[in-house]
Design an enzyme around this catalytic site. Structure first.
Site, short mmCIF file in Angstrom:
data_model
loop_
_atom_site.label_atom_id
_atom_site.label_comp_id
_atom_site.label_asym_id
_atom_site.label_seq_id
_atom_site.Cartn_x
_atom_site.Cartn_y
_atom_site.Cartn_z
N GLY A 153 0.83 -1.21 0.00
CA GLY A 153 0.00 0.00 0.00
C GLY A 153 0.86 1.25 0.00
O GLY A 153 0.48 2.28 0.57
N ILE B 40 -6.33 9.88 10.58
CA ILE B 40 -5.32 10.48 9.71
C ILE B 40 -5.99 10.91 8.41
O ILE B 40 -6.79 10.14 7.84
CB ILE B 40 -4.20 9.45 9.39
N TYR C 211 -13.49 -4.27 9.83
CA TYR C 211 -12.21 -3.53 9.87
C TYR C 211 -11.57 -3.64 11.26
O TYR C 211 -10.37 -3.93 11.38
CB TYR C 211 -12.51 -2.07 9.52
N ASP D 174 -2.02 -8.23 -5.62
CA ASP D 174 -3.06 -8.27 -4.58
C ASP D 174 -2.48 -8.92 -3.33
O ASP D 174 -2.20 -10.13 -3.32
CB ASP D 174 -4.25 -9.09 -5.10
N ASN E 47 1.22 -2.34 5.32
CA ASN E 47 0.38 -1.14 5.46
C ASN E 47 -0.91 -1.20 4.63
O ASN E 47 -1.86 -0.50 4.96
CB ASN E 47 1.23 0.07 5.05
N SER F 290 -4.78 -0.13 13.80
CA SER F 290 -5.61 1.07 13.91
C SER F 290 -6.11 1.18 15.34
O SER F 290 -6.27 0.17 16.04
CB SER F 290 -6.83 0.97 12.99
N SER G 163 1.59 3.15 -2.50
CA SER G 163 1.36 4.05 -3.65
C SER G 163 0.78 5.40 -3.24
O SER G 163 0.97 6.40 -3.92
CB SER G 163 0.42 3.39 -4.66
N ARG G 164 0.02 5.41 -2.14
CA ARG G 164 -0.61 6.68 -1.73
C ARG G 164 -0.85 6.65 -0.22
O ARG G 164 -0.55 5.67 0.44
CB ARG G 164 -1.90 6.92 -2.51
P1 NAP Z 1 -5.40 4.67 1.46
O1 NAP Z 1 -5.01 6.07 1.26
O2 NAP Z 1 -6.75 4.21 1.06
O3 NAP Z 1 -4.28 3.72 0.78
C1 NAP Z 1 -4.43 2.34 0.81
C2 NAP Z 1 -3.25 1.69 0.14
O4 NAP Z 1 -3.44 0.26 0.16
C3 NAP Z 1 -3.09 2.09 -1.30
O5 NAP Z 1 -1.72 2.20 -1.63
C4 NAP Z 1 -3.71 0.91 -2.04
O6 NAP Z 1 -3.16 0.78 -3.34
C5 NAP Z 1 -3.29 -0.25 -1.16
N1 NAP Z 1 -4.13 -1.44 -1.34
C6 NAP Z 1 -5.45 -1.55 -1.13
N2 NAP Z 1 -5.88 -2.80 -1.44
C7 NAP Z 1 -4.77 -3.49 -1.85
C8 NAP Z 1 -4.56 -4.82 -2.28
N3 NAP Z 1 -5.55 -5.72 -2.38
N4 NAP Z 1 -3.30 -5.21 -2.62
C9 NAP Z 1 -2.27 -4.31 -2.56
N5 NAP Z 1 -2.42 -3.04 -2.14
C10 NAP Z 1 -3.67 -2.63 -1.79
O7 NAP Z 1 -5.30 4.26 3.01
P2 NAP Z 1 -4.48 4.94 4.20
O8 NAP Z 1 -5.40 5.82 4.94
O9 NAP Z 1 -3.18 5.44 3.73
O10 NAP Z 1 -4.27 3.66 5.13
C11 NAP Z 1 -3.05 2.92 5.16
C12 NAP Z 1 -3.13 1.94 6.33
O11 NAP Z 1 -3.32 2.66 7.54
C13 NAP Z 1 -4.30 0.98 6.21
O12 NAP Z 1 -3.92 -0.30 6.69
C14 NAP Z 1 -5.34 1.59 7.13
O13 NAP Z 1 -6.24 0.63 7.61
C15 NAP Z 1 -4.45 2.15 8.21
N6 NAP Z 1 -5.07 3.21 9.00
C16 NAP Z 1 -5.48 4.36 8.42
C17 NAP Z 1 -6.06 5.35 9.21
C18 NAP Z 1 -6.52 6.66 8.64
O14 NAP Z 1 -7.11 7.44 9.41
N7 NAP Z 1 -6.30 6.95 7.38
C19 NAP Z 1 -6.25 5.13 10.58
C20 NAP Z 1 -5.83 3.94 11.13
C21 NAP Z 1 -5.23 2.99 10.34
P3 NAP Z 1 -4.11 0.61 -4.65
O15 NAP Z 1 -5.21 1.58 -4.54
O16 NAP Z 1 -3.23 0.79 -5.82
O17 NAP Z 1 -4.57 -0.82 -4.54
#
Ligand code: NAP
Length: 249
Positions: free
Chosen positions: A13, A190, A157, A65, A92, A144, A15-16
Site C-alpha cells: 500500500g 489520519i 475492519y 493483490d 500497510n 488502527s 502508492s498513496r
Molecule cells: P489509502 O489512502 O486508502 O491507501 C491504501 C493503500 O493500500 C493504497 O496504496 C492501495 O493501493 C493499497 N491497497 C489496497 N488494497 C490493496 C490490495 N488488495 N493489494 C495491494 N495493495 C492494496 O489508506 P491509508 O489511509 O493510507 O491507510 C493505510 C493503512 O493505515 C491501512 O492499513 C489503514 O487501515 C491504516 N489506517 C489508516 C487510518 C486513517 O485514518 N487513514 C487510521 C488507522 C489505520 P491501490 O489503490 O493501488 O490498490
C-alpha cells in the site's frame, strides 16, 4: 545492505496515503524502496516511484493483490532473487467497507479480512525465512486505534486490525532470538483518501475525541514507523505504538 547502499524496504500500500509517506521517509536513506499496490490505475504508484527516484533512492512498484498468498509468494521470490534480502517490511495495505453488522455481507467481511489481515500473514510468511537466515530484519504492521476500541459500523475492519495485534505479538516471540523485531503502529484519525469519504458527522465525532485537537498527518505515522525500524528502537518488539493525538492508549 541493498544495491543502492541503504536498506531494502518493502511497503505494501505504498502508492498513496500513509504508505506513500512511509516510502518517502525510507527513501531519504537512499536505499531500495519497493512498493506494492493493486489498483489497475498506476498513476499514484508511478508518481510515488518517480518522486523517490528523484530523491536519489531506487524505487520500484508492483501491482500485486496482497490478499493472494500465491501472488505475494511470487513477488517476494522475485524481490529476494534480485536484492541481498529484505531489511524492512511494512504491512500497510488496507481497505474499509463500513456498514453495520446487520447489513454486512459475507463478501464485505471477507474482503476486509483478506486485504487487511491475511495480507499481513502472506507478506510476513514470504519474507520471514530469509530474515531468520540473515539474523535480522524489521517488520512493522499498520493496525488502527479501532482495533482496540472497536467502532460501530466497522466490525470487519476493527476485527482485522485487532487480529494484526495478536499476529504481531506472536511472531515477535517466534523470531526475537534471530534479531528480528515485529511491532505495530496504530494510527488514530489520519487525513487520507480512506478517511476523506467519511460522513462529516463521523469526522466531527473522531475530532472531538482527540486531545491534540486535529487529525494526524501521514508524515507523523511515517516517522513512528521509521523509528521502529531504526537502531534506537532495537530493544523494542511485540509492541503497539499508538499515534493518535492522545485519543487512546
Ligand atoms: P489509502 O489512502 O486508502 O491507501 C491504501 C493503500 O493500500 C493504497 O496504496 C492501495 O493501493 C493499497 N491497497 C489496497 N488494497 C490493496 C490490495 N488488495 N493489494 C495491494 N495493495 C492494496 O489508506 P491509508 O489511509 O493510507 O491507510 C493505510 C493503512 O493505515 C491501512 O492499513 C489503514 O487501515 C491504516 N489506517 C489508516 C487510518 C486513517 O485514518 N487513514 C487510521 C488507522 C489505520 P491501490 O489503490 O493501488 O490498490
Amino acid at each position: 545492505m541493498g544495491d543502492a547502499g541503504g536498506r531494502t524496504v518493502v511497503i505494501t500500500g505504498g502508492s498513496r496515503g500513509i504508505g506513500r509517506s512511509i516510502a518517502y521517509r525510507f527513501a531519504a536513506e537512499k536505499g531500495n524502496v519497493i512498493i506494492v499496490h493493486y489498483d489497475p490505475d498506476e498513476s499514484a504508484s508511478e508518481e510515488t516511484v518517480q518522486h523517490i527516484r528523484e530523491s536519489g533512492a531506487t524505487a520500484e512498484s508492483h501491482k500485486v493483490d496482497v490478499a493472494s498468498f500465491e501472488a505475494v509468494d511470487v513477488l517476494f521470490k522475485n524481490v529476494l532473487s534480485r536484492f541481498d534480502g529484505v531489511d524492512v517490511l511494512v504491512n500497510n495495505a488496507g481497505i474499509t467497507q463500513d456498514t453495520l453488522l446487520m447489513r454486512m455481507s459475507e463478501a464485505q467481511w471477507d474482503a476486509v479480512l483478506n486485504i487487511n489481515l491475511k495480507s499481513v500473514f502472506n507478506c510476513t510468511h514470504a519474507v520471514i525465512r530469509e530474515m531468520v537466515r540473515r539474523k535480522g530484519g524489521r517488520i512493522v504492521n499498520i493496525s488502527s486505534v479501532v482495533g482496540q476500541t472497536g467502532n460501530a459500523g466497522q466490525a470487519n475492519y476493527s476485527a482485522s486490525k485487532a487480529g494484526i495485534l495478536g499476529f504481531t505479538k506472536s511472531v515477535a516471540k517466534e523470531v526475537g532470538a534471530r534479531g528480528i523485531t515485529v511491532n505495530a503502529v496504530a494510527p488514530g484519525f489520519i487525513e487520507t483518501e480512506m478517511t476523506e469519504g467519511l460522513p462529516e458527522k463521523a469526522k466531527k465525532a473522531f475530532l472531538a475525541q482527540i486531545p491534540l485537537g486535529r487529525p494526524g498527518t501521514t508524515e507523523e505515522i511515517a516517522e513512528a514507523v521509521y523509528w521502529l525500524c531504526s537502531n534506537g528502537s532495537r530493544y523494542i518488539t511485540g509492541q503497539v505504538l499508538h499515534v493518535n493525538g492522545g485519543m487512546f492508549g
